[in-house]
Scaffold this motif. Structure first.
Motif, PDB file in Angstrom:
ATOM      1  N   UNK A 220       0.835  -1.196   0.000  1.00  0.00           N
ATOM      2  CA  UNK A 220       0.000   0.000   0.000  1.00  0.00           C
ATOM      3  C   UNK A 220       0.875   1.254   0.000  1.00  0.00           C
ATOM      4  N   UNK A 221       1.919   1.241   0.850  1.00  0.00           N
ATOM      5  CA  UNK A 221       2.816   2.397   0.933  1.00  0.00           C
ATOM      6  C   UNK A 221       3.544   2.602  -0.396  1.00  0.00           C
ATOM      7  N   UNK A 224       1.209   4.046  -2.881  1.00  0.00           N
ATOM      8  CA  UNK A 224       0.896   5.439  -2.564  1.00  0.00           C
ATOM      9  C   UNK A 224       2.062   6.347  -2.908  1.00  0.00           C
ATOM     10  N   UNK A 225       3.248   5.937  -2.503  1.00  0.00           N
ATOM     11  CA  UNK A 225       4.409   6.803  -2.704  1.00  0.00           C
ATOM     12  C   UNK A 225       4.914   6.753  -4.144  1.00  0.00           C
ATOM     13  N   UNK A 228       0.796   5.942  -7.523  1.00  0.00           N
ATOM     14  CA  UNK A 228      -0.295   6.918  -7.419  1.00  0.00           C
ATOM     15  C   UNK A 228       0.204   8.347  -7.648  1.00  0.00           C
ATOM     16  N   UNK A 229       1.340   8.674  -7.024  1.00  0.00           N
ATOM     17  CA  UNK A 229       1.870  10.041  -7.178  1.00  0.00           C
ATOM     18  C   UNK A 229       2.246  10.319  -8.632  1.00  0.00           C
ATOM     19  N   UNK A 266      -6.776   5.813 -11.789  1.00  0.00           N
ATOM     20  CA  UNK A 266      -6.553   6.282 -10.426  1.00  0.00           C
ATOM     21  C   UNK A 266      -7.645   5.764  -9.485  1.00  0.00           C
ATOM     22  N   UNK A 270      -7.108   3.376  -6.380  1.00  0.00           N
ATOM     23  CA  UNK A 270      -7.531   3.818  -5.052  1.00  0.00           C
ATOM     24  C   UNK A 270      -8.339   2.719  -4.365  1.00  0.00           C
ATOM     25  N   UNK A 274      -7.393   0.762  -0.995  1.00  0.00           N
ATOM     26  CA  UNK A 274      -8.303   0.763   0.149  1.00  0.00           C
ATOM     27  C   UNK A 274      -8.565  -0.660   0.601  1.00  0.00           C
ATOM     28  N   UNK A 279      -7.726   2.900   5.373  1.00  0.00           N
ATOM     29  CA  UNK A 279      -7.235   3.923   6.289  1.00  0.00           C
ATOM     30  C   UNK A 279      -8.195   4.128   7.454  1.00  0.00           C
ATOM     31  N   UNK A 280      -9.500   4.090   7.137  1.00  0.00           N
ATOM     32  CA  UNK A 280     -10.476   4.343   8.201  1.00  0.00           C
ATOM     33  C   UNK A 280     -10.412   3.289   9.290  1.00  0.00           C
TER      34      UNK A 280
END
Lengths: 403, 214
Positions: A220-221, A224-225, A228-229, A266, A270, A274, A279-280
């Motif tokens: 996931x990290x 994300x890093x 996704x960026x 995207x 996402x 998730x 995250x929640x």
């Protein structure tokens, strides 16, 4: 190989064993078992006569006494049985750890061990004792009766021969039954599963789950890093390029298409992320995460969860995974118009129920993610049950240990 | 406007700076983590802060910094960009300084350059911008009362929650101004909302209603 049980003795030294102590030890084992039964038969006889002779009050009283005494006899009888076992099985049988609490506490009576002991006490004192007595009768009393039969009837001498044969088989008959009975005792009264302490499978499972969680967080990290960026940055570049393109030109149209495609990519990414690490869930706990997920479900979902404030992260993660998968299945396959999620903590279990009014016929073998669900639940030491008749409704029930 | 940008991904940061510059805003500071953001805001006194939720030193360090800045100075417009839709985070922002001059957008929206800059300017002038995804979830959460609305009224409610004016709603739904007015009034009546609010206060009324426990 060292011989530790009567059964091994019969099996490995069929002739030499006759000269050992094993047949005698087996005999003693069965005799004590039969005596135990006889004692109980006496008690039952007294109680029954109380029932028959006394009025209804006496009857009720004796019945209560009987039930209570069986309940209370479970543990002492189990202790006695474990001791007796040493006659035919020299490997000690460790008593499983006692459930916590005083003897009158509910936890103590609900513990699986207590129930096993009471059940075994009933079994040992009735059926098993009768079998002990039966085997003893067949191998000892019957030959004796056959030997003395010619005394009354001289023509009955062939029976003596039969008696000799029976008596020759006696040590093995007695030892074989004693061995079987010992195995049963060991199985029921020995420690099992979690009573052995955190056994190997448990540890490896927990480590596996932990490794899963770590790995998921890492993926996931990285997404994300990284990806996704980059995609967001690409989107910005496309957006700026679109500003430079003349409206209505072919180039502008292509840039618009590219931007839409990128938006879809995207969104998919996402959703994937998730699923990996909601995250929640980490920030707000299971109830909020589930409510959040339910709101995204195209089928209206009623959520009614009563959860303890503190759930172990691994349990919360598994529960979340199960519920999201279930909702995905409902949205994709069920054709349901409404669904509901219920659940809460019962004793040391987290129980979750997902219902929908769809067409039913969900089949774990159908590859609709159910088998993956079952695996994930099994990995967490839980149980998954499904009721999904053709035509619906479907109920998925999951029990997860969270002691 | 003078803007301070906080975003840990250099690629995205450069893109955002490029977009803002292109629309003649000034980027007074571009930083990559929360402590640097707080320092930059103290030093440069920007008109608007634009920050990523997730930056090094904590999964929500950007959001925490944004909330902290708003508490210290409720008049400072803050727009937060997030990789994920987290209504909880958005609501936390709305709770600062009555929710005027805050924004919460998915990071993907930056690609819609014109729309993104419009959102920045709206927040800069004290407006409230919530990502349509977040609004949709808030609306879904209040499913029961919302169910009383006609599909058209639902669309109008969605757009009002995104702080669109009646004229903008009319343009978006291809309706006459009169029709939109009628729908808006009807929504307010059905949801028991105060009908006399307008402008930025209207979106706050709608959002407050959406957030109140059904």
């Amino acid at each position: 190989m060292r011989i530790v049980t009567a059964w091994q003795a019969v099996d490995q030294q069929p002739l030499r064993f006759l000269a050992t102590a094993w047949p005698w030890r087996s005999l003693a084992f069965l005799l004590t078992g039969a005596l135990l039964g006889a004692g109980l038969v006496g008690v039952v006889a007294v109680v029954t006569s109380g029932l028959v002779l006394g009025g209804p009050w006496v009857a009720a009283g004796t019945a209560v006494v009987l039930v209570v005494s069986v309940g209370l006899a479970g543990r002492p009888l189990a202790v006695l049985e474990r001791a007796r076992l040493r006659l035919v099985d020299t490997a000690p049988l460790p008593a499983p750890p006692r459930p916590a609490g005083r003897w009158w506490s509910a936890a103590r009576w609900r513990a699986p061990l207590t129930r096993r002991e009471i059940g075994f006490a009933l079994l040992a004192a009735t059926a098993l004792a009768a079998l002990d007595a039966g085997v003893l009768g067949f191998s000892l009393v019957l030959p004796v009766l056959l030997f003395v039969s010619p005394v009354d009837d001289p023509t009955a001498w062939p029976l003596v021969a039969l008696g000799v044969l029976l008596l020759a088989a006696t040590p093995r008959t007695v030892t074989a039954w004693a061995g079987a009975r010992a195995t049963l005792t060991r199985t029921v009264l020995g420690p099992r599963g979690t009573e052995l302490g955190p056994d190997l499978s448990d540890v490896s499972t927990r480590r596996l789950l932990g490794a899963f969680a770590t790995e998921r967080a890492r993926i996931e990290r990285d997404l994300h890093d990284g990806a996704q960026q980059r995609l967001v940055a690409l989107g910005v570049t496309l957006g700026l390029a679109r500003l430079d393109a003349v409206d209505g030109s072919a180039c502008a149209a292509r840039l618009d298409t590219a931007r839409d495609e990128l938006g879809l990519a995207l969104t998919e990414l996402r959703d994937l992320v998730r699923g990996l690490d909601p995250a929640t869930l980490a920030d707000n706990g299971l109830a909020v995460a589930v409510a959040d997920r339910a709101r995204r479900c195209p089928v209206p979902v009623e959520v009614d969860l009563h959860l303890p404030a503190e759930l172990p992260p691994a349990v919360a993660g598994t529960a979340y995974f199960v519920l999201t998968e279930a909702l995905t299945n409902i949205a994709r396959h069920s054709g349901a118009t409404t669904a509901s999620i219920g659940g809460g903590r019962h004793a040391d279990q987290l129980v979750l129920e997902v219902r929908d009014d769809g067409r039913g016929g969900a089949d774990p073998a159908g590859g609709t993610g159910l088998s993956g669900l079952a695996e994930r639940v099994a990995l967490a030491g839980g149980r998954l049950r499904l009721s999904s008749p053709m035509g619906g409704p479907t109920l998925l029930r999951v029990e997860l240990p969270c002691g | 406007m003078r803007v301070t940008v906080a975003e840990d991904s250099v690629l995205v940061r450069d893109g955002i700076v490029g977009v803002l510059t292109r629309f003649s805003h000034t980027v007074v500071g571009a930083v990559g983590d929360a402590p640097a953001l707080l320092a930059a805001v103290r030093a440069d006194r920007p008109d608007l802060v634009l920050t990523d939720v997730r930056m090094p030193a904590g999964p929500e360090s950007g959001l925490r910094a944004a909330v902290e800045l708003r508490r210290a100075d409720p008049g400072l417009p803050v727009l937060v960009l997030s990789q994920v839709v987290a209504p909880v985070a958005a609501e936390e922002l709305l709770d600062t300084g009555d929710g005027a001059g805050v924004g919460y957008l998915l990071k993907d929206r930056v690609a819609d350059v014109a729309g993104f800059v419009a959102a920045v300017e709206r927040v800069g002038t004290g407006g409230t911008v919530l990502d349509p995804e977040v609004v949709a979830r808030l609306v879904r959460r209040r499913r029961d009362p919302v169910a009383r609305l006609s599909p058209r009224e639902r669309e109008v409610l969605d757009l009002m929650a995104q702080d669109r004016s009646n004229a903008e709603v009319a343009a978006e739904l291809v309706l006459s101004d009169a029709a939109v007015n009628k729908h808006v009034r009807s929504v307010f009546t059905k949801l028991d909302l105060p009908a006399d609010v307008s402008g930025h206060r209207r979106v706050l009324a709608v959002l407050a209603w959406l957030r109140s426990a059904g």
